[in-house]
Design a protein around this motif. Structure first.
Motif, PDB file in Angstrom:
ATOM      1  N   SER A  27      -5.684  -4.163   9.615  1.00  8.16           N
ATOM      2  CA  SER A  27      -5.183  -3.474  12.221  1.00  8.16           C
ATOM      3  C   SER A  27      -6.259  -4.951  12.400  1.00  8.16           C
ATOM      4  CB  SER A  27      -5.257  -2.199  12.086  1.00  8.16           C
ATOM      5  OG  SER A  27      -5.060  -1.886  13.141  1.00  8.16           O
ATOM      6  N   SER A  44      -5.449  -6.309   3.924  1.00  7.03           N
ATOM      7  CA  SER A  44      -4.271  -5.310   4.297  1.00  7.03           C
ATOM      8  C   SER A  44      -5.356  -4.462   5.561  1.00  7.03           C
ATOM      9  CB  SER A  44      -3.496  -4.524   4.430  1.00  7.03           C
ATOM     10  OG  SER A  44      -2.815  -3.288   5.169  1.00  7.03           O
ATOM     11  N   ASN A  69       4.647  -3.533  11.358  1.00  2.58           N
ATOM     12  CA  ASN A  69       4.788  -3.386  10.187  1.00  2.58           C
ATOM     13  C   ASN A  69       4.734  -4.964   9.710  1.00  2.58           C
ATOM     14  OD1 ASN A  69       4.235  -3.094   7.337  1.00  2.58           O
ATOM     15  ND2 ASN A  69       6.103  -3.299   6.773  1.00  2.58           N
ATOM     16  N   ASN A  73      -1.172  -2.643   9.474  1.00  2.00           N
ATOM     17  CA  ASN A  73      -0.900  -3.010   8.827  1.00  2.00           C
ATOM     18  C   ASN A  73       0.185  -4.123   8.699  1.00  2.00           C
ATOM     19  OD1 ASN A  73      -0.471   0.001   8.080  1.00  2.00           O
ATOM     20  ND2 ASN A  73       1.460   0.076   9.874  1.00  2.00           N
ATOM     21  N   LYS A 109      -0.433  -7.486   6.184  1.00  2.00           N
ATOM     22  CA  LYS A 109       0.421  -7.469   4.655  1.00  2.00           C
ATOM     23  C   LYS A 109      -0.650  -9.165   3.786  1.00  2.00           C
ATOM     24  CE  LYS A 109       3.005  -3.506   4.013  1.00  2.00           C
ATOM     25  NZ  LYS A 109       2.662  -3.252   5.243  1.00  2.00           N
ATOM     26  N   ASN A 120       4.996   5.094   8.304  1.00  2.00           N
ATOM     27  CA  ASN A 120       4.594   6.559   7.324  1.00  2.00           C
ATOM     28  C   ASN A 120       4.920   7.676   7.620  1.00  2.00           C
ATOM     29  OD1 ASN A 120       2.596   4.872   4.995  1.00  2.00           O
ATOM     30  ND2 ASN A 120       1.884   4.623   7.205  1.00  2.00           N
TER      31      ASN A 120
END
Length: 447
Positions: free
Chosen positions: A425, A423, A320, A363, A365, A72
């Protein structure tokens, strides 16, 4: 490439971004990127191509963006040439770099391909002041051009490296805005470059945009994706390889490219954060226009001999992860007491160096429907892998009790998951490891 095709390509990128992070900031022309970590935040200091409609390099200012996670990004400030010694509108705001010393931040910038200036600020994003009112590197101090600089810190001292075809280095004074010595030419043995693939082009042996980093006691001098190594900062350097090769590219990222091929134009920098190494570099595969570039980030892994392995150029980027795909263990965002080791498959794996060593994968997903975690491991002793939320002290989600291998080869072990969100961590904490008893190669979540 026609404008209609370019606009369609940019529209498709919007949909791809749901699970992608390359380019790091799409469709804005951020290029020639250097990343520095200040106060546990990543700052990218960059040039800025003006428009997708450019048919030449038009770069009217310099940018700074920041990120807490390399995923981000927020635009933080703009440096205009009017606020420097240039003192007027200018369309050749070329590559930059930055440094910190004694409570001050220094933002170095290229005046086209001729000179280098510097501004000073109290924060990583300014506001900036041109305290010199003139260039730091003037156009007549060496036989090369004094632009596209890199600033390198080694044992508390700072050095500036610059030039095209031939590179020069000079130590900076403690004020960071003057030279402590006359610039010295850096010798490179057997150099290669985008205009010199076979070593025969003596006039253009390398490229512009040099950069220096240090890993495990070795100095790495790079120009785009080409690099050389030395035991001494001032050289001589021995050319080694490129970090980008034909096999680097995921589908949709290998073209279009520069007139001299995919090795050209990869201006950027190498940096380390949380015990992970990265390469940030220019790419035009998603814009289709060499005059409107993007910035990509890829993981960097080092072989036992110190050379850098071939990187992956794709839309996934770094920091990611998609739980629907196999995840390489060495592509973590953060690690403590973990070693990267070359493996028998020709890649890299993780080896905890101490009990309770850990890796963090933020992150991640598409986790909510995953009931199985498959590990590809070698375990010479039975051990445990705790899957926790966010960090080593986070909530325990589930535990994998890994049995001892019956043979010394990577084996797939499956475990039931628990407490997973869509989602999340994830932190992998390695328990019960002894010496070199545990190696993790990759992992995959399944329904």
């Amino acid at each position: 490439m026609c404008k209609r095709y370019i606009n369609l390509l940019m529209l498709l990128n919007v949909f791809i971004l749901a699970f992608a992070q390359n380019p790091i900031v799409p469709n804005v022309g951020l290029n020639d990127p250097h990343i520095h970590i200040f106060n546990d935040t990543a700052y990218v200091y960059a040039s800025h191509d003006k428009s997708i409609d450019n048919d030449k390099f038009i770069m009217e200012d310099w940018w700074i963006w920041s990120s807490p996670d390399l995923v981000n990004w927020t635009k933080r400030s703009v440096l205009n040439p009017n606020d420097t010694y240039i003192g007027k509108d200018f369309t050749r705001c070329w590559a930059t770099d930055a440094a910190y010393k004694n409570g001050k931040y220094y933002f170095y910038f290229s005046e086209g391909n001729e000179q280098t200036g510097v501004v000073v600020g109290d924060t990583p994003v300014g506001p900036w002041k041109d305290v010199m009112g003139e260039p730091l590197l003037k156009s007549d101090i060496t036989p090369t051009h004094e632009y596209d600089m890199a600033v390198f810190e080694d044992n508390g001292e700072h050095y500036i490296i610059f030039g095209v075809w031939d590179y020069y280095i000079a130590k900076l004074n403690d004020d960071m805005i003057s030279l402590a010595e006359a610039p010295q030419k850096i010798e490179i043995n057997n150099p290669r470059g985008p205009y010199n693939p076979h070593g025969n082009n003596k006039n253009m042996p390398t490229d512009d945009k040099p950069f220096v980093h240090k890993y495990n006691g070795k100095y790495y001098l790079s120009w785009g994706c080409f690099y050389a190594m030395s035991d001494n900062l001032y050289g001589p350097y021995d050319y080694k390889d490129t970090v980008i090769k034909e096999e680097s590219f995921a589908e949709g990222y290998d073209a279009p490219t520069w007139p001299n091929g995919f090795l050209q134009g990869r201006h950027g920098s190498f940096f380390e954060w949380h015990n992970q190494w990265y390469y940030i570099y220019c790419d035009i595969s998603q814009t289709g226009n060499r005059y409107f570039r993007d910035a990509f980030i890829s993981y960097v892994h080092y072989k036992d001999n110190g050379e850098m392995a071939t990187i992956r150029v794709d839309g996934v980027g770094v920091g990611n992860y998609n739980a629907d795909e196999s995840i390489k263990a060495e592509d973590y965002f953060k690690a403590e007491n973990i070693l990267k080791v070359e493996n028998t498959k020709g890649g890299f794996s993780l080896q905890p160096s101490e009990n309770s060593g850990y890796t963090i994968y933020p992150n991640v997903k598409n986790l909510s429907d995953k009931t199985i975690l498959e590990l590809e491991v070698i375990a010479t002793e039975a051990s445990e892998l705790e899957i926790r939320e966010d960090n080593p002290e986070g909530a325990l989600l589930f535990t994998c009790k890994v049995p001892k291998n019956d043979i010394y080869t990577f084996q797939k072990r499956t475990f039931n998951t628990g407490n997973l969100k869509e989602s999340q961590s994830l932190c992998f904490v390695f328990k019960g490891v002894k010496g070199e008893s545990f190696i993790l190669n990759r992992f995959k979540f399944k329904n």
